[in-house]
Design an enzyme around this catalytic site. Structure first.
Site, PDB file in Angstrom:
ATOM      1  N   ASP A 306      40.589  34.561  57.228  1.00 17.95           N
ATOM      2  CA  ASP A 306      39.755  35.361  56.328  1.00 17.95           C
ATOM      3  C   ASP A 306      38.706  34.457  55.703  1.00 17.95           C
ATOM      4  OD1 ASP A 306      40.523  37.998  56.460  1.00 17.95           O
ATOM      5  OD2 ASP A 306      42.196  37.737  55.092  1.00 17.95           O
ATOM      6  N   MET A 381      32.990  50.830  49.973  1.00 20.88           N
ATOM      7  CA  MET A 381      32.130  51.059  48.804  1.00 20.88           C
ATOM      8  C   MET A 381      32.996  51.489  47.627  1.00 20.88           C
ATOM      9  SD  MET A 381      30.299  54.749  49.567  1.00 20.88           S
ATOM     10  CE  MET A 381      29.915  54.525  51.286  1.00 20.88           C
ATOM     11  N   LYS A 394      28.132  51.486  44.910  1.00 15.65           N
ATOM     12  CA  LYS A 394      27.712  50.162  45.395  1.00 15.65           C
ATOM     13  C   LYS A 394      28.649  49.783  46.539  1.00 15.65           C
ATOM     14  CE  LYS A 394      30.511  47.138  42.392  1.00 15.65           C
ATOM     15  NZ  LYS A 394      31.338  48.114  41.701  1.00 15.65           N
TER      16      LYS A 394
END
Length: 685
Positions: A306, A381, A394
């Site tokens: 990751d 989002m 956002k």
């Protein structure tokens, strides 16, 4: 790489190891190690020969004394092998004893369905029970925080003295039994039944109670048993052949020859190497669910990493607001802060903080009743819906763009330019929209951890490919990947993409390692050959993985892989050394057996050993003392240096193969020089 430092062996471990060495002489236990069991059988036969020297028709001067010396050396050989295993187990038991001190009879405050609190023993808790843990209380079992915020001292488990903040949701909701609340209070939902907590598993693992032999150990053990059987058959055939040709070989000498030729060195150290490998992992604060998991680390070909937390610090903080489409910057900041007020992520909090620094004042009470939509890997989002129905969102560039297009909105022409600007800086762009209108981009800045380029280069040298997974757009991902020095990347990565990436590598015959901490990582952690979950992560992630890092440091997968490789290299190196030893012992014993009947065999006595009996005893003594001499290498591991497999093989063949021939040649000659006067005084032969 840092680990918990400890003495190689303490007085307590030494005392316990000596006692255990004698206990392990039980033939039932010795049968678990066939090579050393053969040595023990030889020991019992030589005891019989010491009492009745002529039972097999053997003749010679002071044969009883010679048989007694062989008996003592064989006994010491078995004892040293048991001692090696006991030292390895003793180090684990010492660590387990320290952990057991944290597992006292803990009292739990069980919260009933009516809210009442009942005091019970922690052993009575069941999965799903909710307990209250207040300042000064020990957390009774593993669980998830469902209410409250508190500092927890995890030093008993992790060794880290600084308290850790625990709160519901997110990465800091998981708590471990045996840790202590040092401020405020928590309500914890129990996720483990008594006896199955991480503390219990860790104690069982370091004690070796649940240790099973790994596939590689079983395979190597099979080879060692096969070699032992071959030499046993050869020795059984040699006795009548020698008798037929007129060569008289005392039975104790044949037993000595067998013991010297079978791979007793690696046979005596094999268990210790495996236990020590597990011990090294636990000293790095990693719980390996099995020895197989540690071994798999050594064979890893690909690492799926990751970006956030592993390659970068993961503290993506808002650094700037960039308007697009001629939008008003004040409105962009207002809407950005507005949809982040209930966002408890570090990113959300940093957006609110940056807004305050820029002079934004928002009445938070006005938005208390408004529902917040959290970020998910699927929607990518987050945001809020105002009372008048207006949705402020956002999120990732592609997710917001798709939403605006679905609502028949217009995509500003300079949006791509703003997003690319942030991406080229290695930052993460968050696009802000209100209904179907895009106002601009929030620039989230992250930092690549120092030293990763060199570490990834080391992995590349030993043939390990690194792939970075990130939810960022391809441009940002490419920038971070280049800066960190990984071999490849997967941009706009969803949980299912990780599984596909792992399966693709596995289909090509590669072993894959990955790290994760969330419930969405659980399927990929289960699919990977080596899954390293963070202790701060969710219960689902920890149950899916085969390793758990108590420090919750994703970069530790790099160290774990190196420990796995060191384990395999150590086992291979000592096996090579053990088998190479046989060459020198062959040149010591074979001429000694036949030189009296066949004088020309003296030409094979290239070490110029004094007498046949001193040669046999020297080889046997060396065979015994080399086991404890190699215990430090078995425990600490052969020094690991990143290099190509071919170069590593060549190096180990020179050091442990050639060295495995030279060392016994020198050692046997020195021992022969020391014991020759004694052999002559005793008039053996």
């Amino acid at each position: 790489m840092k680990s918990k430092k400890s003495k190689f062996i303490t007085k307590d471990i030494l005392k316990e190891a000596i006692i255990e060495s004698f206990k392990k002489l039980n033939p039932k236990y010795m049968m678990k190690n066939p090579v050393m069991f053969v040595v023990e059988v030889g020991f019992f036969v030589t005891i019989l020969l010491t009492i009745f020297p002529s039972i097999f028709g053997d003749k010679g001067h002071n044969l009883r004394v010679y048989n007694l010396i062989v008996t003592i050396i064989l006994f010491i050989t078995v004892l040293f092998a048991n001692f090696a295993e006991s030292v390895a187990e003793g180090r684990g038991k010492a660590q387990a004893d320290a952990l057991k001190k944290t597992r006292k009879d803990t009292i739990a405050k069980l919260i009933g369905k009516d809210g009442s609190i009942k005091t019970i023993n922690a052993n009575e808790l069941k999965k799903g029970d909710v307990v209250l843990v207040e300042n000064g209380d020990v957390i009774p079992n593993d669980g998830e925080v469902v209410d409250g915020v508190a500092s927890v001292d995890e030093s008993a488990i992790t060794g880290e003295s600084a308290p850790v903040m625990k709160e519901p949701g997110g990465d800091f909701a998981s708590v471990t039994g045996g840790t202590k609340v040092v401020s405020d209070w928590l309500k914890v939902e129990i996720t483990a039944t008594p006896g199955e907590s991480f503390l219990d598993k860790m104690i069982n693992l370091v004690e070796g109670a649940s240790r099973q032999k790994t596939p590689n150990e079983i395979a190597l053990n099979t080879i060692l048993v096969s070699l032992t059987l071959i030499f046993l058959i050869v020795l059984v055939a040699l006795y009548p052949m020698a008798t037929y040709t007129g060569v008289k070989i005392p039975m104790s000498t044949l037993i000595a020859l067998l013991v010297c030729l079978i791979p007793t060195t690696i046979g005596g150290l094999l268990s210790a190497i495996g236990i020590a490998g597990m011990d090294r992992v636990t000293r790095f604060n990693v719980i390996a669910m099995s020895g197989k998991a540690v071994e798999a680390c050594g064979d890893v070909d690909t690492m799926i990493l990751d970006k956030t937390g592993t390659i970068t610090y993961g503290n993506r903080l808002a650094a700037d607001f960039i308007t697009v489409g001629g939008a008003d910057k004040q409105k962009l900041i207002d809407y950005s802060v507005m949809c982040s007020l209930k966002d408890d992520t570090p990113e959300g909090k940093s957006i609110v903080e940056l807004g305050k620094q820029l002079g934004i004042t928002i009445d938070t009470k006005k938005y208390e009743s408004i529902e917040f939509e959290e970020f998910t890997a699927q929607t990518r989002m987050s945001g809020i819906k105002l009372e008048n129905g207006t949705a402020v969102k956002k999120g990732a560039y592609d997710a917001i763009k798709k939403r605006v297009q679905e609502l028949k909105g217009v995509i500003p022409k300079d949006l791509d330019e703003a997003v690319n600007k942030v991406a080229k800086l290695g930052g993460t762009p968050l696009v802000v929209c209100v209904d179907n209108k895009i106002y601009g981009v929030i620039y989230l800045k992250d930092t690549v951890k120092p030293g990763l380029v060199e570490r990834f280069e080391r992995l590349r040298e030993i043939g390990i490919k690194t792939i970075m997974c990130t939810g960022d757009n391809p441009l940002t991902a490419a920038t971070i990947a280049k800066e960190a020095g990984v071999d490849g990347f997967i941009a706009e990565c969803k949980p299912e993409d990780k599984i596909e990436a792992i399966k693709k590598e596995q289909d090509e015959g590669k072993l894959v390692a990955m790290t994760g901490d969330g419930t969405n990582d659980a399927p990929a952690l289960a699919q990977a050959d080596v899954g390293l979950a963070m202790n701060s992560g969710t219960t689902a992630a920890k149950e899916a993985a085969n390793m758990v890092d108590l420090d919750s440091d994703p970069t530790k997968v790099l160290e774990v892989v190196e420990i796995g490789k060191q384990l395999l290299i150590t086992r291979g190196a000592l096996t090579t050394f053990s088998i190479a030893n046989d060459v020198a012992k062959y040149f010591a014993i074979i001429p000694a057996i036949f030189t009296i009947a066949i004088p020309k065999m003296q030409l094979m006595n290239i070490m110029h050993l004094s007498t046949p009996y001193s040669a046999i005893l020297s080889a046997l003594i060396f065979n015994a003392i080399i086991i404890p001499a190699l215990i430090p290498i078995a425990m600490k591991g052969v020094k690991y240096r990143p290099m190509k497999s071919e170069a590593l093989l060549l190096r180990n063949m020179i050091v442990f193969g050639f060295g495995g021939i030279i060392v016994p040649f020198v050692g046997i000659k020195i021992i022969d020089m020391i014991i020759t006067p004694m052999v002559r005084i005793l008039n053996l032969g």
